[in-house]
Write a protein that holds these residues in place. Sequence first.
Motif, PDB file in Angstrom:
ATOM      1  N   GLU A 154      43.021  35.910  37.566  1.00 43.68           N
ATOM      2  CA  GLU A 154      43.435  36.237  36.189  1.00 43.68           C
ATOM      3  C   GLU A 154      44.785  36.945  36.152  1.00 43.68           C
ATOM      4  N   SER A 155      44.950  37.907  37.072  1.00 41.85           N
ATOM      5  CA  SER A 155      46.180  38.705  37.047  1.00 41.85           C
ATOM      6  C   SER A 155      47.324  38.002  37.769  1.00 41.85           C
ATOM      7  N   GLY A 156      47.026  36.866  38.419  1.00 45.10           N
ATOM      8  CA  GLY A 156      48.074  36.130  39.120  1.00 45.10           C
ATOM      9  C   GLY A 156      48.609  36.855  40.340  1.00 45.10           C
ATOM     10  N   ASP A 157      47.758  37.703  40.951  1.00 48.04           N
ATOM     11  CA  ASP A 157      48.191  38.465  42.132  1.00 48.04           C
ATOM     12  C   ASP A 157      48.081  37.575  43.372  1.00 48.04           C
ATOM     13  N   ALA A 158      49.131  36.774  43.593  1.00 43.68           N
ATOM     14  CA  ALA A 158      49.091  35.744  44.635  1.00 43.68           C
ATOM     15  C   ALA A 158      48.900  36.325  46.033  1.00 43.68           C
ATOM     16  N   ALA A 159      49.570  37.437  46.317  1.00 40.59           N
ATOM     17  CA  ALA A 159      49.494  37.999  47.672  1.00 40.59           C
ATOM     18  C   ALA A 159      48.084  38.510  47.970  1.00 40.59           C
ATOM     19  N   ALA A 160      47.505  39.258  47.018  1.00 36.30           N
ATOM     20  CA  ALA A 160      46.156  39.796  47.244  1.00 36.30           C
ATOM     21  C   ALA A 160      45.126  38.668  47.272  1.00 36.30           C
ATOM     22  N   LEU A 161      45.351  37.637  46.447  1.00 32.03           N
ATOM     23  CA  LEU A 161      44.439  36.482  46.453  1.00 32.03           C
ATOM     24  C   LEU A 161      44.471  35.780  47.802  1.00 32.03           C
ATOM     25  N   GLN A 162      45.673  35.589  48.320  1.00 31.96           N
ATOM     26  CA  GLN A 162      45.787  34.948  49.632  1.00 31.96           C
ATOM     27  C   GLN A 162      45.098  35.785  50.716  1.00 31.96           C
ATOM     28  N   ASP A 163      45.270  37.107  50.651  1.00 37.43           N
ATOM     29  CA  ASP A 163      44.608  37.988  51.627  1.00 37.43           C
ATOM     30  C   ASP A 163      43.096  37.840  51.564  1.00 37.43           C
ATOM     31  N   SER A 164      42.586  37.795  50.344  1.00 33.12           N
ATOM     32  CA  SER A 164      41.140  37.710  50.172  1.00 33.12           C
ATOM     33  C   SER A 164      40.597  36.367  50.671  1.00 33.12           C
ATOM     34  N   ILE A 165      41.330  35.288  50.363  1.00 33.65           N
ATOM     35  CA  ILE A 165      40.927  33.968  50.863  1.00 33.65           C
ATOM     36  C   ILE A 165      41.039  33.924  52.386  1.00 33.65           C
ATOM     37  N   ARG A 166      42.080  34.559  52.924  1.00 35.91           N
ATOM     38  CA  ARG A 166      42.263  34.553  54.375  1.00 35.91           C
ATOM     39  C   ARG A 166      41.086  35.235  55.070  1.00 35.91           C
ATOM     40  N   GLU A 167      40.611  36.328  54.501  1.00 38.04           N
ATOM     41  CA  GLU A 167      39.435  37.009  55.088  1.00 38.04           C
ATOM     42  C   GLU A 167      38.228  36.087  55.109  1.00 38.04           C
ATOM     43  N   ALA A 168      38.018  35.414  53.996  1.00 38.13           N
ATOM     44  CA  ALA A 168      36.882  34.484  53.906  1.00 38.13           C
ATOM     45  C   ALA A 168      37.047  33.348  54.912  1.00 38.13           C
ATOM     46  N   SER A 169      38.241  32.783  54.949  1.00 38.36           N
ATOM     47  CA  SER A 169      38.513  31.638  55.804  1.00 38.36           C
ATOM     48  C   SER A 169      38.366  32.010  57.281  1.00 38.36           C
ATOM     49  N   GLN A 170      38.884  33.200  57.625  1.00 39.14           N
ATOM     50  CA  GLN A 170      38.808  33.648  59.018  1.00 39.14           C
ATOM     51  C   GLN A 170      37.354  33.905  59.420  1.00 39.14           C
ATOM     52  N   ALA A 171      36.600  34.532  58.523  1.00 39.15           N
ATOM     53  CA  ALA A 171      35.186  34.815  58.827  1.00 39.15           C
ATOM     54  C   ALA A 171      34.431  33.511  59.052  1.00 39.15           C
ATOM     55  N   ARG A 172      34.728  32.505  58.234  1.00 38.90           N
ATOM     56  CA  ARG A 172      34.033  31.222  58.380  1.00 38.90           C
ATOM     57  C   ARG A 172      34.451  30.505  59.654  1.00 38.90           C
ATOM     58  N   THR A 173      35.751  30.568  59.973  1.00 39.27           N
ATOM     59  CA  THR A 173      36.239  29.907  61.188  1.00 39.27           C
ATOM     60  C   THR A 173      35.652  30.571  62.433  1.00 39.27           C
ATOM     61  N   ASP A 174      35.572  31.895  62.413  1.00 40.77           N
ATOM     62  CA  ASP A 174      35.013  32.617  63.558  1.00 40.77           C
ATOM     63  C   ASP A 174      33.540  32.304  63.755  1.00 40.77           C
ATOM     64  N   TRP A 175      32.866  32.029  62.640  1.00 32.04           N
ATOM     65  CA  TRP A 175      31.426  31.800  62.746  1.00 32.04           C
ATOM     66  C   TRP A 175      31.051  30.417  63.207  1.00 32.04           C
ATOM     67  N   HIS A 176      31.736  29.376  62.740  1.00 26.80           N
ATOM     68  CA  HIS A 176      31.097  28.061  62.708  1.00 26.80           C
ATOM     69  C   HIS A 176      30.840  27.435  64.072  1.00 26.80           C
ATOM     70  N   HIS A 177      31.427  28.004  65.107  1.00 26.10           N
ATOM     71  CA  HIS A 177      31.201  27.434  66.435  1.00 26.10           C
ATOM     72  C   HIS A 177      29.786  27.668  66.946  1.00 26.10           C
ATOM     73  N   THR A 178      29.054  28.607  66.337  1.00 31.24           N
ATOM     74  CA  THR A 178      27.715  28.915  66.852  1.00 31.24           C
ATOM     75  C   THR A 178      26.626  28.070  66.205  1.00 31.24           C
ATOM     76  N   ALA A 179      26.990  27.244  65.223  1.00 29.84           N
ATOM     77  CA  ALA A 179      25.966  26.469  64.520  1.00 29.84           C
ATOM     78  C   ALA A 179      25.700  25.138  65.235  1.00 29.84           C
ATOM     79  N   ALA A 180      24.471  24.676  65.126  1.00 28.71           N
ATOM     80  CA  ALA A 180      24.104  23.399  65.739  1.00 28.71           C
ATOM     81  C   ALA A 180      24.741  22.240  64.975  1.00 28.71           C
ATOM     82  N   ALA A 181      24.830  21.102  65.625  1.00 26.65           N
ATOM     83  CA  ALA A 181      25.385  19.903  64.982  1.00 26.65           C
ATOM     84  C   ALA A 181      24.438  19.401  63.892  1.00 26.65           C
ATOM     85  N   PRO A 182      24.991  18.724  62.873  1.00 32.87           N
ATOM     86  CA  PRO A 182      24.138  18.189  61.810  1.00 32.87           C
ATOM     87  C   PRO A 182      23.119  17.182  62.358  1.00 32.87           C
ATOM     88  N   LYS A 183      21.967  17.097  61.678  1.00 37.50           N
ATOM     89  CA  LYS A 183      20.949  16.116  62.104  1.00 37.50           C
ATOM     90  C   LYS A 183      20.716  15.089  61.015  1.00 37.50           C
TER      91      LYS A 183
END
Lengths: 291, 291
Positions: free
Chosen positions: A262-291
């Motif tokens: 809403e406020s158009g705070d691009a830098a803070a938005l990118q930081d917040s997305i980066r945290e989410a993206s990094q957390a997901r990237t760090d996690w996904h190697h431990t999951a089993a393959a789809p069946k």
Amino acid sequence: MYEQLGLIGCGLMGSSFALALKRAGLVKRVVGFSPSKSTTELALKMGVIDAIANSAVEAATGADLILLAVPVAATEATLTAIQPAIASTTLVMDVGSTKSDVVHAALQTLGNRLPCFVPAHPICGREVSGVQNALVDLYVDEKLILTPLPETDTDKLEQARQIWTTLGCKVSEMSPQMHDAAYAAVSHLPHLLAFAMMNSLGAQAEGDQYLSMAGPGFRDFTRIAAGEPAMWRDILLANRDELLAQSRHFQASLHALEKLIESGDAAALQDSIREASQARTDWHHTAAAPK
Amino acid sequence: MYEQLGLIGCGLMGSSFALALKRAGLVKRVVGFSPSKSTTELALKMGVIDAIANSAVEAATGADLILLAVPVAATEATLTAIQPAIASTTLVMDVGSTKSDVVHAALQTLGNRLPCFVPAHPICGREVSGVQNALVDLYVDEKLILTPLPETDTDKLEQARQIWTTLGCKVSEMSPQMHDAAYAAVSHLPHLLAFAMMNSLGAQAEGDQYLSMAGPGFRDFTRIAAGEPAMWRDILLANRDELLAQSRHFQASLHALEKLIESGDAAALQDSIREASQARTDWHHTAAAPK
């Protein structure tokens, strides 16, 4: 090697367990019960079970291993029904997605057979259900949580651990409370959100048109929305308090992101997305393959 | 057959397009530009491009086909830079995930070359980015939306349609407004929710522990949370109004489900989940297989 598995509930989870147990050479004979006659007949035809029982207690009688694979809301009634048939040497397990309510049901019903019961939750499933969708590999490389009670017999706990490990699971142990808090966060809430996502489209006049334009991201995001309604009704209700708490956590994070947009705070938005993206990237190697 | 593709942006989308175009025998030569020298050098080494340009306008010069594959926020500056190099016979396309802002940028910058521009959005992607993750099959069996302007040359529109069809896309056409409303609902909102899901776990002391217990449902639900932060920042901001409107729709559906859970209304909860589950089951047959 078990002489007889009493399989109570011949759906996806129970039937896949029976198939895997047979392949591993861990059981001589499987006696199965389901409320639907056509289910047990198909299970017999598919070789999932070797004999049809006419009731839960009949399936449990003479079994040295019992698996409850019923909707969690049916746990208490099922345990009540089979209690007289449980021998002190029998190992009883369930595969319910919530554990505090299952433990509560066991405390209410099992009496002197409480030590035989080892609550279990395999962290896997499919968006399709029923014996016809059973997979011998369903449990391979998946997580499995055991939530023993203080009263649980340590030998039975070790037996349970060995069975699931042999089937290919990565087994861990925790309290029912810890289990329910964690799965509210990483399973029950995602299901609730996926249901809400589909209903949100359904509530809009243009929803069908939008849906026809959805791509692979939407496909994966909403896969779990195809879950079985009665099963998920039970899970969401059984774990209500933890689920609603996680939904509040989620909405706080959603509102924080909305504010940045809403406020158009691009830098803070990118930081917040980066945290989410990094957390997901760090996690996904431990999951089993789809069946 | 095109003589020269000017590829502006040698990331995942642009590089996959160049590889697919070459395989289809649709282009003789690809000249590529990216702000990062290491990117274009790798693209050259991988055979994605045949020559490195030192600027966007250099890549555009002499091209009869130009593809902009840059973050949507960079569209206006890029179009401004290449405008003098666009011939009246050149076909210019983009691959941006939002279209109203791209069309606005084109109206601001392209002048007498506006008819050459056909805005395009391929409905696919990967959770990894960069030329090193390019796939020659990225576009096969995926949807592609064209959002022509009233000023768009009809021959150019037909050329665009033929290119993407040859690459294996299911091509459709709609207005930029319709596009942005639909993708707010079925792409941008799911991404926002997936980011919020990861951040919600990150904000809890037990979040890492919960995360370590997550299974395949969580894996699929959050796959899109691993998206590229700068790209998604741009998309969420560019389509802000439609996205926030969809988020309000979603939260209304979420609150309705929460109320049924709070009140323990099992029958209504099951009905609501059944609607979601049925909608998802009816949809999923039309989606392409995972890549």
